[in-house]
Design a protein around this motif. Structure first.
Motif, short mmCIF file in Angstrom:
data_model
loop_
_atom_site.label_atom_id
_atom_site.label_comp_id
_atom_site.label_asym_id
_atom_site.label_seq_id
_atom_site.Cartn_x
_atom_site.Cartn_y
_atom_site.Cartn_z
N TYR A 210 0.81 -1.21 0.00
CA TYR A 210 0.00 0.00 0.00
C TYR A 210 0.85 1.27 0.00
O TYR A 210 0.35 2.35 0.30
CB TYR A 210 -0.94 -0.01 1.21
N GLY A 211 2.11 1.14 -0.33
CA GLY A 211 2.97 2.30 -0.40
C GLY A 211 3.52 2.69 0.95
O GLY A 211 3.23 2.07 1.98
N ALA A 212 4.31 3.74 0.96
CA ALA A 212 4.97 4.20 2.19
C ALA A 212 3.93 4.83 3.12
O ALA A 212 3.15 5.69 2.69
CB ALA A 212 6.06 5.20 1.86
N THR B 128 -5.40 3.51 -0.11
CA THR B 128 -6.22 2.29 -0.10
C THR B 128 -5.97 1.42 -1.32
O THR B 128 -6.44 0.28 -1.37
CB THR B 128 -7.71 2.66 -0.05
N ALA B 129 -5.26 1.95 -2.31
CA ALA B 129 -4.97 1.19 -3.53
C ALA B 129 -3.64 0.47 -3.40
O ALA B 129 -2.71 0.97 -2.77
CB ALA B 129 -4.94 2.13 -4.74
N LYS B 130 -3.56 -0.71 -4.00
CA LYS B 130 -2.30 -1.44 -4.01
C LYS B 130 -1.26 -0.67 -4.83
O LYS B 130 -1.58 -0.06 -5.86
CB LYS B 130 -2.49 -2.83 -4.63
N VAL B 131 -0.03 -0.69 -4.34
CA VAL B 131 1.06 0.05 -4.97
C VAL B 131 2.23 -0.90 -5.22
O VAL B 131 2.60 -1.68 -4.35
CB VAL B 131 1.53 1.23 -4.08
N LEU B 132 2.80 -0.82 -6.42
CA LEU B 132 4.00 -1.58 -6.76
C LEU B 132 5.21 -0.67 -6.60
O LEU B 132 5.29 0.39 -7.23
CB LEU B 132 3.92 -2.08 -8.20
N THR B 133 6.14 -1.08 -5.74
CA THR B 133 7.35 -0.30 -5.51
C THR B 133 8.56 -1.17 -5.80
O THR B 133 8.68 -2.28 -5.25
CB THR B 133 7.43 0.21 -4.06
N LEU B 134 9.46 -0.70 -6.66
CA LEU B 134 10.67 -1.42 -7.02
C LEU B 134 11.87 -0.71 -6.40
O LEU B 134 11.87 0.51 -6.26
CB LEU B 134 10.83 -1.49 -8.54
N ASP B 135 12.88 -1.49 -6.06
CA ASP B 135 14.12 -0.94 -5.50
C ASP B 135 15.21 -1.01 -6.56
O ASP B 135 15.61 -2.10 -6.97
CB ASP B 135 14.54 -1.72 -4.26
#
Length: 352
Positions: free
Chosen positions: A56-58, A214-221
Motif C-alpha cells: 500500500y505504499g509508504a 487504499t490502492a495497491k502500490v507496486l514499488t521497485l528498488d
C-alpha cells in the motif's frame, strides 16, 4: 562500424576461445561433430533484475493537534473515506477531508465590532477569513451535500458557516461553526490505517497513527546507478508473487536511501499497471521485475561462446569449414554478443 569492446574477456569469463597466434593464425581442422549456431539478427537488450513489493505504499504519520485526549481509535487495516471519523478526541470525531494542504488555523466568524460612541466614527467592516483552507472546507462540505455555494475564493461567513454548523449537528456535535486543525485530517484521498502510534488516553497533540493509500502500490528498488535514466512513463514488466506478469510504467521516482551496513544506495520507484484492474485480487508480497538498461535493434549477434579471442588482438568467428572471419563486437547481454563483419544466417562454431 562497431567499436570493439576489449572487456568481453572479463564479462564473459571462459566463454570464448583463444588462438595462440595472431590474426594470421592457421584455421582449425574442420570437425563435423563440432556444435554450430546460426548468426541471428534482431534486438539485443541489456537488463538488470529488480526486486520490490506489492503493498500500500509508504505510510505517513498522522499527528493530532489541540489539548484534548484520544478517546477512540480504529483498528489497523480499516479504510476511511471523506467525511468519516478517523479517530476521536474528547469524544468528538476527527474527520477526514480531501485536499492538498492541512487546516493550519482556526476558522471562525469574527466577533461583531463594538458600537461606536455617540458621534464617534463608524466601526471598521468585519474582515472574514479567506484562503486555500477556506476553499478546502467549502469543497468538502459541497461534496458531502451540506453546501451549495462557491468553492473558489470563498469567505468563511454566511452560507458556508451555516453549512459547517449543519454538518456538525449531523454528527451530534455542538454546532459552533468553528473549525480548526484539531477537528480535521486532510488527505489526498481515502486512507487505510496502517498502524497505531497512540493509545486511548494519550494526549491528542502527538503522533496518533500511520496511514497509507487504499490502492495497491507496486514499488521497485533500483540501485542509484540503474535509476539515473529512469523517469515517469518508462515501461517495466513486473512479475507478481503468483507468477502473473504485469506491464507497468513508472509513476514516481523517489530519493536515494543508504543503509547503515554500507550497501549501495537504492532508489524506490513506484510503478502502475498500464491496464486497469491488473492488481485486482493480487496478494501483497515480494515481486520481481526486469529493467532494460540498453537496447540495440536490428543487429547481428551470436553466443559469446562462438568468439575466438586472437592473441594479437581482436576477435573472430569460425565457420564449420575452419575459415576464420574477423569481427568487431559491441553490446554483450544475456550470453549474446553483437558482431559485425559476418552475414546473417551464417553458421559458426561454438565452444563445447
Amino acid at each position: 562500424m562497431l567499436v570493439a569492446v576489449l572487456v568481453v574477456a572479463a564479462t564473459c569469463g571462459a566463454g570464448y576461445r583463444l588462438l595462440a597466434g595472431g590474426d594470421a593464425a592457421p584455421a582449425a581442422e574442420p570437425t563435423d561433430s563440432r556444435p554450430t549456431v546460426t548468426v541471428q539478427e534482431g534486438t539485443l537488450r541489456r537488463s538488470v533484475r529488480l526486486t520490490g513489493t506489492l503493498g500500500y505504499g509508504a505510510p505517513r504519520t498522522v499527528t493530532g493537534a489541540g489539548d484534548g485526549i484520544v478517546t477512540w481509535l480504529p483498528s489497523a487495516g480499516v479504510t476511511v473515506a471523506r467525511g468519516r471519523q478517523l479517530y476521536r478526541v474528547d469524544d468528538a470525531p476527527v474527520t477526514l477531508f480531501y485536499g492538498e494542504l492541512p487546516l493550519y488555523r482556526e476558522l471562525a466568524v469574527p466577533a461583531p465590532p463594538e458600537p461606536p460612541a455617540d458621534d464617534g466614527p463608524p466601526p471598521p467592516p468585519v474582515q472574514y477569513q479567506r484562503g486555500n483552507d477556506v476553499d478546502l472546507v467549502a469543497r468538502n462540505l459541497a461534496a458531502l451535500g451540506f453546501y451549495d455555494g462557491t468553492t473558489r475564493d470563498a469567505t468563511y461567513s454566511g452560507s458556508l458557516v451555516s453549512a459547517v454548523r449543519a454538518w456538525q449537528s449531523a454528527r451530534d456535535e455542538e454546532p459552533t461553526g468553528v473549525l480548526g486543525p484539531g477537528n480535521v485530517v486532510v488527505s489526498a484521498g481515502p486512507v487505510r490505517v496502517d498502524g497505531l502510534a497512540a493509545q486511548v488516553g494519550d494526549p491528542a497533540a502527538a503522533p496518533v497513527m500511520t496511514v497509507t493509500t487504499t490502492a495497491k502500490v507496486l514499488t521497485l528498488d533500483l540501485l542509484e546507478t540503474d535509476a539515473q535514466d529512469v523517469a515517469p512513463g518508462r515501461r517495466i514488466r513486473v512479475t507478481l508473487g503468483d507468477g502473473t506478469v504485469v506491464r507497468t510504467e513508472v509513476q514516481h521516482v523517489g530519493r536515494p536511501t543508504s543503509s547503515d551496513d554500507g550497501s549501495p544506495a537504492t532508489v524506490p520507484v513506484v510503478v502502475r499497471p498500464r491496464t486497469g484492474g491488473a492488481l485486482a485480487g493480487a496478494e501483497s508480497g515480494p515481486v520481481t521485475a526486469v529493467l532494460v538498461t540498453a537496447a540495440h535493434h536490428d543487429v547481428r549477434h551470436v553466443p559469446v561462446t562462438a568468439l575466438l579471442a586472437l592473441a594479437g588482438g581482436g576477435y573472430a568467428l569460425e565457420r564449420p569449414d575452419g575459415t576464420l572471419v574477423p569481427v568487431e563486437i559491441g553490446m554483450v547481454a544475456d550470453g549474446e554478443v553483437e558482431v559485425d563483419g559476418i552475414e546473417t544466417g551464417a553458421s559458426v562454431v561454438v565452444a563445447q
